[in-house]
Structure formats: structure tokens, C-alpha cells
Scaffold this motif. Sequence first.
Motif, PDB file in Angstrom:
ATOM      1  N   ARG A   1      11.509  -9.747  -6.667  1.00 57.01           N
ATOM      2  CA  ARG A   1      11.685 -11.116  -7.185  1.00 57.01           C
ATOM      3  C   ARG A   1      10.465 -11.558  -7.979  1.00 57.01           C
ATOM      4  O   ARG A   1      10.590 -12.236  -9.007  1.00 57.01           O
ATOM      5  CB  ARG A   1      11.926 -12.097  -6.028  1.00 57.01           C
ATOM      6  CG  ARG A   1      13.297 -12.020  -5.395  1.00 57.01           C
ATOM      7  CD  ARG A   1      13.585 -13.272  -4.585  1.00 57.01           C
ATOM      8  NE  ARG A   1      12.521 -13.581  -3.636  1.00 57.01           N
ATOM      9  CZ  ARG A   1      12.443 -13.089  -2.399  1.00 57.01           C
ATOM     10  NH1 ARG A   1      13.383 -12.234  -1.980  1.00 57.01           N
ATOM     11  NH2 ARG A   1      11.454 -13.432  -1.596  1.00 57.01           N
ATOM     12  N   GLU A   2       9.299 -11.168  -7.515  1.00 53.77           N
ATOM     13  CA  GLU A   2       8.056 -11.543  -8.203  1.00 53.77           C
ATOM     14  C   GLU A   2       7.800 -10.684  -9.438  1.00 53.77           C
ATOM     15  O   GLU A   2       6.807 -10.886 -10.136  1.00 53.77           O
ATOM     16  CB  GLU A   2       6.878 -11.401  -7.233  1.00 53.77           C
ATOM     17  CG  GLU A   2       6.932 -12.378  -6.067  1.00 53.77           C
ATOM     18  CD  GLU A   2       5.861 -12.095  -5.029  1.00 53.77           C
ATOM     19  OE1 GLU A   2       5.140 -11.077  -5.173  1.00 53.77           O
ATOM     20  OE2 GLU A   2       5.731 -12.893  -4.087  1.00 53.77           O
ATOM     21  N   GLU A   3       8.695  -9.718  -9.691  1.00 55.87           N
ATOM     22  CA  GLU A   3       8.588  -8.797 -10.829  1.00 55.87           C
ATOM     23  C   GLU A   3       7.318  -7.952 -10.765  1.00 55.87           C
ATOM     24  O   GLU A   3       6.802  -7.503 -11.786  1.00 55.87           O
ATOM     25  CB  GLU A   3       8.668  -9.558 -12.152  1.00 55.87           C
ATOM     26  CG  GLU A   3       9.990 -10.295 -12.326  1.00 55.87           C
ATOM     27  CD  GLU A   3      10.101 -10.988 -13.667  1.00 55.87           C
ATOM     28  OE1 GLU A   3       9.069 -11.162 -14.354  1.00 55.87           O
ATOM     29  OE2 GLU A   3      11.234 -11.366 -14.034  1.00 55.87           O
ATOM     30  N   THR A   4       6.848  -7.729  -9.542  1.00 58.85           N
ATOM     31  CA  THR A   4       5.716  -6.833  -9.337  1.00 58.85           C
ATOM     32  C   THR A   4       6.188  -5.386  -9.411  1.00 58.85           C
ATOM     33  O   THR A   4       5.466  -4.517  -9.900  1.00 58.85           O
ATOM     34  CB  THR A   4       5.056  -7.104  -7.972  1.00 58.85           C
ATOM     35  OG1 THR A   4       4.675  -8.479  -7.910  1.00 58.85           O
ATOM     36  CG2 THR A   4       3.828  -6.234  -7.769  1.00 58.85           C
TER      37      THR A   4
ATOM     38  N   ASN B   1       0.827  -1.210   0.000  1.00 52.86           N
ATOM     39  CA  ASN B   1       0.000   0.000   0.000  1.00 52.86           C
ATOM     40  C   ASN B   1       0.862   1.261   0.000  1.00 52.86           C
ATOM     41  O   ASN B   1       0.516   2.262  -0.635  1.00 52.86           O
ATOM     42  CB  ASN B   1      -0.939   0.004   1.203  1.00 52.86           C
ATOM     43  CG  ASN B   1      -2.207  -0.796   0.954  1.00 52.86           C
ATOM     44  OD1 ASN B   1      -2.744  -0.799  -0.150  1.00 52.86           O
ATOM     45  ND2 ASN B   1      -2.690  -1.482   1.986  1.00 52.86           N
ATOM     46  N   LEU B   2       2.007   1.221   0.716  1.00 48.29           N
ATOM     47  CA  LEU B   2       2.891   2.377   0.721  1.00 48.29           C
ATOM     48  C   LEU B   2       3.500   2.594  -0.664  1.00 48.29           C
ATOM     49  O   LEU B   2       3.583   3.738  -1.146  1.00 48.29           O
ATOM     50  CB  LEU B   2       3.996   2.198   1.761  1.00 48.29           C
ATOM     51  CG  LEU B   2       4.983   3.372   1.861  1.00 48.29           C
ATOM     52  CD1 LEU B   2       4.260   4.672   2.208  1.00 48.29           C
ATOM     53  CD2 LEU B   2       6.065   3.085   2.900  1.00 48.29           C
TER      54      LEU B   2
ATOM     55  N   ARG C   1      -1.327  -6.773  -8.364  1.00 50.03           N
ATOM     56  CA  ARG C   1      -0.782  -7.890  -7.591  1.00 50.03           C
ATOM     57  C   ARG C   1      -0.019  -7.439  -6.363  1.00 50.03           C
ATOM     58  O   ARG C   1       0.422  -8.265  -5.567  1.00 50.03           O
ATOM     59  CB  ARG C   1       0.179  -8.713  -8.474  1.00 50.03           C
ATOM     60  CG  ARG C   1      -0.531  -9.348  -9.636  1.00 50.03           C
ATOM     61  CD  ARG C   1       0.319 -10.279 -10.474  1.00 50.03           C
ATOM     62  NE  ARG C   1       1.760 -10.266 -10.270  1.00 50.03           N
ATOM     63  CZ  ARG C   1       2.639 -10.457 -11.257  1.00 50.03           C
ATOM     64  NH1 ARG C   1       2.218 -10.624 -12.502  1.00 50.03           N
ATOM     65  NH2 ARG C   1       3.930 -10.486 -11.009  1.00 50.03           N
ATOM     66  N   ILE C   2       0.124  -6.135  -6.180  1.00 47.68           N
ATOM     67  CA  ILE C   2       1.107  -5.640  -5.219  1.00 47.68           C
ATOM     68  C   ILE C   2       0.736  -5.913  -3.764  1.00 47.68           C
ATOM     69  O   ILE C   2       1.602  -6.082  -2.919  1.00 47.68           O
ATOM     70  CB  ILE C   2       1.367  -4.137  -5.448  1.00 47.68           C
ATOM     71  CG1 ILE C   2       2.743  -3.759  -4.900  1.00 47.68           C
ATOM     72  CG2 ILE C   2       0.280  -3.279  -4.813  1.00 47.68           C
ATOM     73  CD1 ILE C   2       3.261  -2.451  -5.429  1.00 47.68           C
ATOM     74  N   THR C   3      -0.537  -5.988  -3.440  1.00 47.86           N
ATOM     75  CA  THR C   3      -0.932  -6.261  -2.057  1.00 47.86           C
ATOM     76  C   THR C   3      -1.477  -7.661  -1.869  1.00 47.86           C
ATOM     77  O   THR C   3      -2.066  -7.967  -0.833  1.00 47.86           O
ATOM     78  CB  THR C   3      -1.995  -5.238  -1.582  1.00 47.86           C
ATOM     79  OG1 THR C   3      -3.125  -5.297  -2.455  1.00 47.86           O
ATOM     80  CG2 THR C   3      -1.433  -3.828  -1.582  1.00 47.86           C
TER      81      THR C   3
END
Length: 240
Positions: free
Chosen positions: A215-218, A173-174, A236-238
Motif C-alpha cells: 500500500r505504501e508502494e515500498t 529485513n527478510l 524505507r522498507i524497515t
Amino acid sequence: MKKVESMIPIKTESAWRGTSDCRNCGIREMVLFANLNEHDFAQIHAPIDDLEFSQGAMIYAEGSTAQGVFTLRSGIVKLVRSTVDGRQRIVRVLRSGDVIGLEALASAQYDSDAIALTSTSVCRIPLGVIQKLSSGSPRLLAQLMLKWQQTLKDADDWLADLNFGTARQRVGNLVLKMRTAENSAISMLFSREDMGAMLDLKLETVSREISRLVREETIEPLDKQGRIYRVCHPERITAH
């Protein structure tokens, strides 16, 4: 308190058409005086100060006597409060176009430390200037009320989004909140220690979650300091 790098006293008549060039300010529509005209400025005789602060410098201290209200022209500023047990908590981060120290209009003191997270430039408007304009300009009074309402809402939103949920959700969220107004795909972060103080997380936890998002390429790092990221997949970030 660190030394202010530079201060240029600007009379309001020159602030309108001279050194600080308020008329052509790139963030004019975002700042406190957006709705004022030349007649309004002609009523002011106190100086408006153009100030620059280096990274880590204190703009004002919690509990100090309020001298004026600040509009943030460039940079990032954190607001820090001390808890009853002596800890420091970052309650909000402010960016270009935000108003700092608005509580000065209702209180004799500032209610937090305001500290520059990056090199920062601000305009300091004396309380007397705002009080005079408030009484003589319905436009400014309306603008002040809107700013105050938005400030309270923003503070509530920051607390709601950044102090609840898993560590992944808080960090995510940040990252989303720190996306720039110019490009929503770019997020401007700050030190992991400061992020932890804002999110009530340990520095190691913040670093681990940022690394996992990479690492997840987010998100994709764009600098060596780990402060600028491209948000590749905001949806996908949260996610857990």
C-alpha cells in the motif's frame, strides 16, 4: 519424506567434463569446488549425484546420518529445527550457490531438516570425496574453512536481523535479504506461513505487514501468488 524427482549418478570424471559439466557450471565460482583443477578431480573415484527435488520435498532430516555435503545449483531451501517445546523454527534460507549440510564434515548427523521451498536442484558430494580432497588439496581445505566461517556468520546475521525489532522491521529485513543476486531490485519470497516460522510472527501479522508495504508502494507485487516483489524504496522498507 517426499520422493526425489530424479537422480543422475555422475562419476567425477564425467562430472568434470560430461553430464553435469562442472567446468562450465554457471555458479562454479560460488560453490565448494571453485578452486579445484583437473588434477584434483582426477583423484576422485566416488560418484557425485545430481538430484532434483520438488517443492516441499525433504533433502535430509534433522538427526539423520550424514552422507555428504550439498551444493545448491538452483531453487530455495529452508533449514528447520525443532525447539524443545516441539515447535518448528526456520533458522536459515539458502539459495543458488550456497552449501548445505556443511556440519557433516564435523558430525555424524545433520543438525536440521533441509526442505525445498521451490523446485530445487543440488549436487551431493559424498563425505569421502571431500575428505580425500581436503587431505590432498590445500586449495579445497582453505575453501572449506572459508565456507564454514561464512556459514557461521550468515547464521548469526540471519538471527540478528530477523528475530529482533518490530514486526515491520523483521518482515522488511527478510524482504531485503531475499533480493536476488542477479537483480537487487527483485525479492523472491515464500509462503506467509514459512515467513512467520522464520520471523517468530503469526501468519496474519506477516500478511498484514506485506500488504502495508505494498500500500505504501515500498514494494510492488510482480506475480499473483505474492512470491515475487520489486523493491521500489529499500531505504524505507524497515521504517517504523
